[in-house]
Design an enzyme around this catalytic site. Structure first.
Site, PDB file in Angstrom:
ATOM      1  N   GLU A 162     -41.821 -16.551   3.567  1.00  0.00           N
ATOM      2  CA  GLU A 162     -41.588 -15.440   4.490  1.00  0.00           C
ATOM      3  C   GLU A 162     -40.451 -15.812   5.444  1.00  0.00           C
ATOM      4  O   GLU A 162     -40.467 -16.872   6.031  1.00  0.00           O
ATOM      5  CB  GLU A 162     -42.881 -15.181   5.282  1.00  0.00           C
ATOM      6  CG  GLU A 162     -42.823 -13.935   6.108  1.00  0.00           C
ATOM      7  CD  GLU A 162     -42.300 -12.773   5.296  1.00  0.00           C
ATOM      8  OE1 GLU A 162     -43.045 -12.264   4.456  1.00  0.00           O
ATOM      9  OE2 GLU A 162     -41.134 -12.351   5.485  1.00  0.00           O
ATOM     10  N   LYS A 221     -37.008 -22.446   2.066  1.00  0.00           N
ATOM     11  CA  LYS A 221     -37.644 -22.011   3.314  1.00  0.00           C
ATOM     12  C   LYS A 221     -37.470 -23.090   4.396  1.00  0.00           C
ATOM     13  O   LYS A 221     -37.093 -22.811   5.533  1.00  0.00           O
ATOM     14  CB  LYS A 221     -39.122 -21.732   3.050  1.00  0.00           C
ATOM     15  CG  LYS A 221     -39.989 -21.604   4.265  1.00  0.00           C
ATOM     16  CD  LYS A 221     -39.771 -20.294   4.989  1.00  0.00           C
ATOM     17  CE  LYS A 221     -40.585 -20.264   6.244  1.00  0.00           C
ATOM     18  NZ  LYS A 221     -41.064 -18.994   6.648  1.00  0.00           N
ATOM     19  N   CYS A 277     -42.672 -22.398  13.312  1.00  0.00           N
ATOM     20  CA  CYS A 277     -41.966 -22.834  12.103  1.00  0.00           C
ATOM     21  C   CYS A 277     -40.964 -23.961  12.284  1.00  0.00           C
ATOM     22  O   CYS A 277     -40.984 -24.929  11.538  1.00  0.00           O
ATOM     23  CB  CYS A 277     -41.245 -21.647  11.483  1.00  0.00           C
ATOM     24  SG  CYS A 277     -42.356 -20.543  10.623  1.00  0.00           S
ATOM     25  N   LYS A 280     -42.189 -27.617  12.800  1.00  0.00           N
ATOM     26  CA  LYS A 280     -43.058 -27.989  11.679  1.00  0.00           C
ATOM     27  C   LYS A 280     -42.250 -28.162  10.391  1.00  0.00           C
ATOM     28  O   LYS A 280     -42.443 -29.119   9.644  1.00  0.00           O
ATOM     29  CB  LYS A 280     -44.103 -26.873  11.500  1.00  0.00           C
ATOM     30  CG  LYS A 280     -45.146 -27.154  10.470  1.00  0.00           C
ATOM     31  CD  LYS A 280     -46.146 -26.017  10.375  1.00  0.00           C
ATOM     32  CE  LYS A 280     -45.583 -24.874   9.562  1.00  0.00           C
ATOM     33  NZ  LYS A 280     -46.511 -23.760   9.432  1.00  0.00           N
ATOM     34  N   PHE A 339     -43.020 -18.047  23.103  1.00  0.00           N
ATOM     35  CA  PHE A 339     -41.875 -18.873  22.677  1.00  0.00           C
ATOM     36  C   PHE A 339     -40.587 -18.085  22.561  1.00  0.00           C
ATOM     37  O   PHE A 339     -39.509 -18.649  22.471  1.00  0.00           O
ATOM     38  CB  PHE A 339     -42.198 -19.636  21.384  1.00  0.00           C
ATOM     39  CG  PHE A 339     -42.063 -18.832  20.118  1.00  0.00           C
ATOM     40  CD1 PHE A 339     -43.083 -18.002  19.675  1.00  0.00           C
ATOM     41  CD2 PHE A 339     -40.912 -18.930  19.353  1.00  0.00           C
ATOM     42  CE1 PHE A 339     -42.961 -17.276  18.507  1.00  0.00           C
ATOM     43  CE2 PHE A 339     -40.771 -18.210  18.166  1.00  0.00           C
ATOM     44  CZ  PHE A 339     -41.794 -17.377  17.747  1.00  0.00           C
TER      45      PHE A 339
HETATM   46  C1  UDX Z   1     -38.128 -18.472  12.498  1.00  0.00           C
HETATM   47  C2  UDX Z   1     -37.083 -17.977  11.484  1.00  0.00           C
HETATM   48  O1  UDX Z   1     -36.059 -17.257  12.169  1.00  0.00           O
HETATM   49  C3  UDX Z   1     -37.750 -17.109  10.441  1.00  0.00           C
HETATM   50  O2  UDX Z   1     -36.815 -16.726   9.456  1.00  0.00           O
HETATM   51  C4  UDX Z   1     -38.891 -17.897   9.802  1.00  0.00           C
HETATM   52  O3  UDX Z   1     -39.586 -17.094   8.880  1.00  0.00           O
HETATM   53  C5  UDX Z   1     -39.858 -18.396  10.855  1.00  0.00           C
HETATM   54  O4  UDX Z   1     -39.165 -19.151  11.840  1.00  0.00           O
HETATM   55  P1  UDX Z   1     -39.350 -17.405  14.614  1.00  0.00           P
HETATM   56  O5  UDX Z   1     -39.838 -18.793  14.879  1.00  0.00           O
HETATM   57  O6  UDX Z   1     -40.338 -16.299  14.610  1.00  0.00           O
HETATM   58  O7  UDX Z   1     -38.612 -17.335  13.198  1.00  0.00           O
HETATM   59  O8  UDX Z   1     -38.255 -17.032  15.718  1.00  0.00           O
HETATM   60  P2  UDX Z   1     -36.684 -17.276  15.894  1.00  0.00           P
HETATM   61  O9  UDX Z   1     -36.076 -16.005  16.283  1.00  0.00           O
HETATM   62  O10 UDX Z   1     -36.094 -17.973  14.732  1.00  0.00           O
HETATM   63  O11 UDX Z   1     -36.628 -18.223  17.179  1.00  0.00           O
HETATM   64  C6  UDX Z   1     -37.134 -19.544  17.172  1.00  0.00           C
HETATM   65  C7  UDX Z   1     -36.896 -20.211  18.511  1.00  0.00           C
HETATM   66  O12 UDX Z   1     -35.521 -20.499  18.715  1.00  0.00           O
HETATM   67  C8  UDX Z   1     -37.332 -19.366  19.714  1.00  0.00           C
HETATM   68  O13 UDX Z   1     -37.988 -20.164  20.651  1.00  0.00           O
HETATM   69  C9  UDX Z   1     -36.021 -18.842  20.254  1.00  0.00           C
HETATM   70  O14 UDX Z   1     -36.088 -18.557  21.613  1.00  0.00           O
HETATM   71  C10 UDX Z   1     -35.101 -20.014  19.971  1.00  0.00           C
HETATM   72  N1  UDX Z   1     -33.686 -19.628  19.876  1.00  0.00           N
HETATM   73  C11 UDX Z   1     -33.260 -18.803  18.871  1.00  0.00           C
HETATM   74  C12 UDX Z   1     -32.778 -20.096  20.821  1.00  0.00           C
HETATM   75  O15 UDX Z   1     -33.145 -20.836  21.734  1.00  0.00           O
HETATM   76  N2  UDX Z   1     -31.462 -19.726  20.709  1.00  0.00           N
HETATM   77  C13 UDX Z   1     -31.001 -18.933  19.709  1.00  0.00           C
HETATM   78  O16 UDX Z   1     -29.790 -18.659  19.672  1.00  0.00           O
HETATM   79  C14 UDX Z   1     -31.931 -18.433  18.769  1.00  0.00           C
END
Ligand code: UDX
Ligand code: ADP
Length: 463
Positions: A162, A221, A277, A280, A339
């Site tokens: 996913e 992934k 994610c 981990k 988060f």
């Molecule tokens: C991530 C992947 O994007 C997704 O494709 C996968 O399926 C699961 O992991 P997610 O963890 O839900 O998704 O959120 P994401 O938008 O990727 O952000 C992850 C973290 O990075 C957040 O804490 C966000 O605040 C941080 N982040 C993201 C930053 O600090 N700066 C950025 O430019 C982008």
């Protein structure tokens, strides 16, 4: 093969929204999402759609359309498995907290239990789809359990990772960049892949549905998340360099992001990435590499995590030094605990670790988050295992009014980029805070010039 009944084991952040969209787009297929957690299933079935256990913009509409028609939530796990021709495994795979690979490898006990359960209750051939994020070669383990403990039926294993991001899950599911399906290169494997391709093809253009071998799919992934997290750690590393010079990290991001080879996304400096994610998956990658004796590869990726831990620590340290090196009994308001914005998920949220550092210095923390419950915040801090319950209860308060959180506070720390924080009445906040009134913006959310004008002393990450 045409699938008529799908079962998904695990009604969490991945299983719930994914199945809701599959059901919405395939009204002729019955989709049953099962979970051992009765409360969670009851919440998914709640008439009041604001009580769904997962907060995602637009999810309530999708659930409203499909629930009761061809989307069902149930605790009858065995029955749903038995009735389905295709079973998705979407259970949690946390990092191991014990034994070999502690703190690194994924704990596969829930996945293994699912495999055994599927083997036990199946009364016919089935396609089993891995949806949970898993280390490479898990599919093989699942297959081995199914083949050796099942009742002689055939199981095809597919990997279908996913890629949805929380907070934009519905949008990501409805118009994905790509759908990835890994399967075996055998006639049965190909047939199983085609069955899953057909389900997605109801709404995803064919050229965006990629098929690969199982291991490529599983590894992709982990690699996708590692690359994304690496961008965040890279820009966060630069944020400290910017603070030490006259550069501004947002300007640097904008400048480099215009290079089409680099691209503008995932270059936002922050207090550190969180979520279930990134950490981990990188730890999984590191663990696999180490297990294979690839130490340089392992060290390379581990640095992304080290940088992220350092960024959270650096932010907390900044608060402490700025507040004259003592924060004992000073009130610090936390805006945000999730988060990222638009989710109620707090797994690995930077807020937890920043709070931990500040609590070790005996600060008092008052938290406001628009979607996270008090119970969750306390449980996140307890889970760390480094703070006494007494300290947590005495020093942390959770409120549902942001102005109350900031009233008489020495400092405000922005930990999540919730949009609503931007529209607060900052004059009113300033008036009621202790002076000098500090704002530590860990998300570069607020307009620094504007709030400095109001009297605040502002620290903006990367500036
Ligand atoms: C991530 C992947 O994007 C997704 O494709 C996968 O399926 C699961 O992991 P997610 O963890 O839900 O998704 O959120 P994401 O938008 O990727 O952000 C992850 C973290 O990075 C957040 O804490 C966000 O605040 C941080 N982040 C993201 C930053 O600090 N700066 C950025 O430019 C982008
Ligand atoms: P994710 O973010 O991967 O969706 P969650 O923790 O939100 O993770 O959801 C995983 C869900 O899987 C939990 O609600 C948990 O109760 C459920 N679960 C774990 N093991 C089983 C099992 N053997 N049978 C049914 N549900 C399970």
């Amino acid at each position: 093969m045409k699938i008529k009944n799908i079962c998904c084991i695990g009604a969490g952040y991945v299983g719930g929204p994914t199945m809701a969209v599959i059901a919405q787009k395939n009204p002729e297929i019955n989709v049953t999402v099962v979970d051992l957690n009765k409360q969670r299933i009851a919440a998914w079935n709640d008439e009041d759609l604001s009580k769904l256990p997962v907060y995602e913009p637009g999810l309530d509409e999708v659930v409203k359309e499909a629930r009761g028609r061809n989307l069902f939530f149930s605790t009858e796990v065995d029955r749903a498995i038995d009735e389905a021709e295709m079973v998705f495994i979407s259970v949690n795979t946390p990092t191991k907290t014990y034994g070999e690979g502690k703190g690194m490898a994924a704990d596969l006990k829930y996945v293994e239990l699912c495999a055994r359960q599927i083997a036990r209750v199946s009364k016919g051939d089935k396609i089993v789809v891995e949806k949970s994020t898993l280390p490479v070669r898990t599919a093989q383990a699942v297959k081995s359990i199914l083949d050796n403990t099942g009742n002689g039926f055939k199981f095809s294993i597919l990997s279908n990772p996913e890629f949805l991001a929380e907070g934009t899950a519905v949008e990501d599911l409805q118009s994905p960049d790509r759908v990835l399906i890994g399967g075996e290169d055998t006639p049965e494997g190909k047939e199983a892949m085609q069955a899953l391709v057909d389900i997605y093809a109801s709404w995803v253009p064919k050229e965006q549905i990629l098929t690969t071998n199982v291991w490529s799919s599983e590894l992709s992934k982990l690699v996708a998340n590692a690359f994304l997290a690496q961008r965040v750690s890279s820009i966060n590393a630069i944020s400290e360099l910017c603070e030490a010079t006259e550069a501004d990290v947002d300007e640097v991001s904008r400048a480099i992001g215009k290079d089409s080879r680099i691209g503008p996304k995932f270059l936002k400096a922050s207090v550190g990435f969180g979520g279930s994610c990134f950490q981990k998956d990188i730890l999984n990658l590191v663990y696999i590499s180490k297990s294979l004796g690839l130490n340089e590869v392992a060290d390379y990726w581990e640095q992304v995590i080290i940088m992220n831990d350092y960024q959270k620590y650096r932010f907390a340290k900044k608060i402490i030094t700025t507040l004259y090196n003592t924060i004992a009994d000073k009130k610090i308001a936390f805006l945000g605990w999730a988060f990222k914005k638009d989710t109620n998920d707090t797994r690995e949220s930077a807020a937890i670790y920043v709070a931990e550092h500040l609590l070790q210095e005996q600060a008092k923390i008052v938290v406001y988050d628009p979607k996270v419950t008090e119970e969750q915040i306390y449980s996140d801090l307890e889970y760390l295992g480094t703070l006494s319950s007494e300290d947590i209860m005495n020093r942390v308060t959770v409120v549902n009014d942001p102005y109350k959180a900031m009233d008489k506070a020495h400092a405000v720390a922005v930990l999540t980029e919730w949009d609503e924080f931007k529209s607060y009445d900052w004059d009113r906040v300033y008036e009621n805070m202790m002076k000098p009134a500090f704002v530590f913006d860990g998300r570069r959310l607020l307009d620094e010039a504007e709030i400095t004008e109001k009297g605040f002393k502002v620290y903006t990450i990367g500036k």
